[in-house]
Design an enzyme around this catalytic site. Sequence first.
Site, PDB file in Angstrom:
ATOM      1  CG  ASP A 183      44.334  42.292  34.297  1.00  0.00           C
ATOM      2  OD1 ASP A 183      44.444  43.242  33.485  1.00  0.00           O
ATOM      3  OD2 ASP A 183      44.793  42.325  35.441  1.00  0.00           O
ATOM      4  CG  ASN A 211      51.648  43.128  42.175  1.00  0.00           C
ATOM      5  OD1 ASN A 211      52.625  42.400  42.093  1.00  0.00           O
ATOM      6  ND2 ASN A 211      50.906  43.434  41.131  1.00  0.00           N
ATOM      7  CB  CYS A 260      33.973  46.555  46.950  1.00  0.00           C
ATOM      8  SG  CYS A 260      35.019  45.917  48.289  1.00  0.00           S
ATOM      9  CG  HIS A 281      44.248  42.198  43.157  1.00  0.00           C
ATOM     10  ND1 HIS A 281      44.439  43.333  43.929  1.00  0.00           N
ATOM     11  CD2 HIS A 281      45.017  42.359  42.057  1.00  0.00           C
ATOM     12  CE1 HIS A 281      45.289  44.142  43.304  1.00  0.00           C
ATOM     13  NE2 HIS A 281      45.659  43.565  42.172  1.00  0.00           N
TER      14      HIS A 281
END
Length: 117
Positions: A29, A84, A6, A97
């Site tokens: 990432d 995940n 966020c 995500h």
Amino acid sequence: MDCLFCKIIDGEIPSTKVYEDEYVYAFKDIAPIAPMHILIIPKAHIASANDINAENSSLVAKVFEAAGKIAKEQGCESYRIINNCGDDAGQTVKHLHFHLLGGVKMGWGPESLGRTE
């Protein structure tokens, strides 16, 4: 809210943004495991796949609509999308995500990406 993703969406924490629209934010990432490793997240906070419901499931569709656009922009025709869900599955940030991986031929299992753990 004390959510890392966020804060990234809000610009409080820097990221290497690759895509953004009204519903979705995507960024590289910081510890990539493939040449293309992008995190795609809904802008609305959903803690995990366990929290998807009738009111927010349309946001997951928006993530997958964006995934194809992002992969194409990154020059990847083949890719893998991973989510995940929960601690034992390796979810370290409690904001839904999806990992968009590509740029390398993938097999199955951790060794397919050069990982042995």
